[in-house]
Design an enzyme around this catalytic site. Structure first.
Site, PDB file in Angstrom:
ATOM      1  CE  LYS A  13      -2.228  -0.768   3.855  1.00 15.11           C
ATOM      2  NZ  LYS A  13      -1.600  -1.993   4.385  1.00 15.11           N
ATOM      3  NE  ARG A  89      -3.971  -1.002  10.299  1.00 11.90           N
ATOM      4  CZ  ARG A  89      -2.860  -0.346   9.961  1.00 11.90           C
ATOM      5  NH1 ARG A  89      -2.903   0.731   9.214  1.00 11.90           N
ATOM      6  NH2 ARG A  89      -1.683  -0.786  10.361  1.00 11.90           N
ATOM      7  NE  ARG A 128       7.367  -2.950   6.046  1.00 10.15           N
ATOM      8  CZ  ARG A 128       6.113  -2.557   6.121  1.00 10.15           C
ATOM      9  NH1 ARG A 128       5.403  -2.342   5.027  1.00 10.15           N
ATOM     10  NH2 ARG A 128       5.529  -2.391   7.281  1.00 10.15           N
ATOM     11  NE  ARG A 172       2.629  -4.385  11.595  1.00 14.28           N
ATOM     12  CZ  ARG A 172       3.607  -4.285  10.676  1.00 14.28           C
ATOM     13  NH1 ARG A 172       4.739  -4.947  10.839  1.00 14.28           N
ATOM     14  NH2 ARG A 172       3.442  -3.545   9.625  1.00 14.28           N
TER      15      ARG A 172
HETATM   16  P1  AMP Z   1       1.310   0.819   9.328  1.00 14.81           P
HETATM   17  O1  AMP Z   1       2.486   1.680   9.040  1.00 14.81           O
HETATM   18  O2  AMP Z   1       0.079   1.239   8.581  1.00 14.81           O
HETATM   19  O3  AMP Z   1       1.616  -0.662   9.170  1.00 14.81           O
HETATM   20  O4  AMP Z   1       0.956   1.020  10.880  1.00 14.81           O
HETATM   21  C1  AMP Z   1       1.882   0.709  11.891  1.00 14.81           C
HETATM   22  C2  AMP Z   1       1.173   0.616  13.234  1.00 14.81           C
HETATM   23  O5  AMP Z   1       0.560   1.880  13.527  1.00 14.81           O
HETATM   24  C3  AMP Z   1       0.035  -0.395  13.278  1.00 14.81           C
HETATM   25  O6  AMP Z   1       0.479  -1.708  13.572  1.00 14.81           O
HETATM   26  C4  AMP Z   1      -0.825   0.193  14.400  1.00 14.81           C
HETATM   27  O7  AMP Z   1      -0.257  -0.076  15.671  1.00 14.81           O
HETATM   28  C5  AMP Z   1      -0.701   1.687  14.147  1.00 14.81           C
HETATM   29  N1  AMP Z   1      -1.747   2.201  13.226  1.00 14.81           N
HETATM   30  C6  AMP Z   1      -1.590   2.728  11.984  1.00 14.81           C
HETATM   31  N2  AMP Z   1      -2.767   3.109  11.455  1.00 14.81           N
HETATM   32  C7  AMP Z   1      -3.706   2.809  12.397  1.00 14.81           C
HETATM   33  C8  AMP Z   1      -5.122   2.944  12.464  1.00 14.81           C
HETATM   34  N3  AMP Z   1      -5.833   3.436  11.444  1.00 14.81           N
HETATM   35  N4  AMP Z   1      -5.741   2.523  13.602  1.00 14.81           N
HETATM   36  C9  AMP Z   1      -5.067   2.019  14.644  1.00 14.81           C
HETATM   37  N5  AMP Z   1      -3.740   1.846  14.645  1.00 14.81           N
HETATM   38  C10 AMP Z   1      -3.054   2.232  13.538  1.00 14.81           C
END
Ligand code: AMP
Length: 217
Positions: A13, A89, A128, A172
């Site tokens: 993404k 999410r 990554r 995750r």
């Molecule tokens: P990402 O970079 O999108 O993989 O996000 C990394 C971490 O940030 C996730 O594992 C969550 O802990 C937190 N996070 C990011 N976006 C959200 C969201 N919309 N709602 C809740 N936690 C989020």
């Protein structure tokens, strides 16, 4: 154009959102990035969010939503729309976003779901890295840097994310399966959901994505 990109961590993404943002000249808004900045800067939100992020859990909806709301109110977002990456999410976040957009007299144009099998995801996430200076993402399988371990743009040593370790990755992915899958049906019901096959070369996925964005929903 207002787009949301949906899919498990490691679905590509972020990489594809950057390309879309450049192509259509609109900001890429990633809640994961907003949260990581907050952690780096040691803000109140960052202090609250860190423990959840380290564990691979979702940060409480209200904390993330406040951060996003403030970002969506900034001037650069108003003109051309945006690519939203990592939000919503879960269903509650999808509803929160719709409510906010309605207040602003706006709506989403497309929700794009990246379909990638779990085994590809674990491989991608383990391999990554990104540049701490300019944020450019790299991957051992699909987008290697020219010099191993160094950013093509500015030569900075590449870094791995704290939550890209196998046990946190598995957590995750479970969180995604449990909570995020439900929002696909939410957008399906609204008639704005499109699926994109997220495997294959970066350019192939990018071309499918453009077709999904520009085609009829
Ligand atoms: P990402 O970079 O999108 O993989 O996000 C990394 C971490 O940030 C996730 O594992 C969550 O802990 C937190 N996070 C990011 N976006 C959200 C969201 N919309 N709602 C809740 N936690 C989020």
């Amino acid at each position: 154009m207002r787009l949301v990109l949906l899919g498990p961590p490691g679905a590509g993404k972020g990489t594809q959102a950057l390309r879309l943002a450049a192509r259509y000249r609109m900001p890429h808004i990633a809640t994961g990035d907003l949260l990581r900045f907050a952690v780096t800067w040691g803000t109140d939100v960052g202090l609250r969010a860190k423990q959840y992020m380290d564990a691979g859990e979702l940060v409480p909806d209200q904390v993330v939503f406040e951060l996003l709301r403030r970002r969506l109110e900034q001037d650069d977002v108003a003109g051309n729309g945006y690519v939203l990456d990592g939000f919503p999410r879960n269903r509650a976040q999808a509803e929160q976003l719709d409510k906010l957009l309605a207040e602003m007299g706006q709506s989403l144009d497309r929700a794009i779901a990246f379909d990638v099998p779990p085994e590809v995801i674990v491989r991608r996430l383990s391999g990554r890295s990104s540049c701490p200076t300019c944020g450019r993402p790299y991957n051992d399988t699909t987008s290697r840097p020219r010099v191993p371990g160094a950013c093509d743009v500015d030569g900075t040593a590449l870094a791995h994310r704290d939550d890209d370790h196998p046990d946190v990755i598995r957590r995750r992915l479970r969180v995604f399966e449990q909570q995020t899958g439900a929002i696909l049906s939410y957008y399906q019901e609204q008639g704005i959901l499109v699926h994109v096959v997220g495997t294959g070369r970066l350019e192939e996925v990018a071309a499918r994505l453009v077709a999904a964005v520009e085609g009829a929903a």
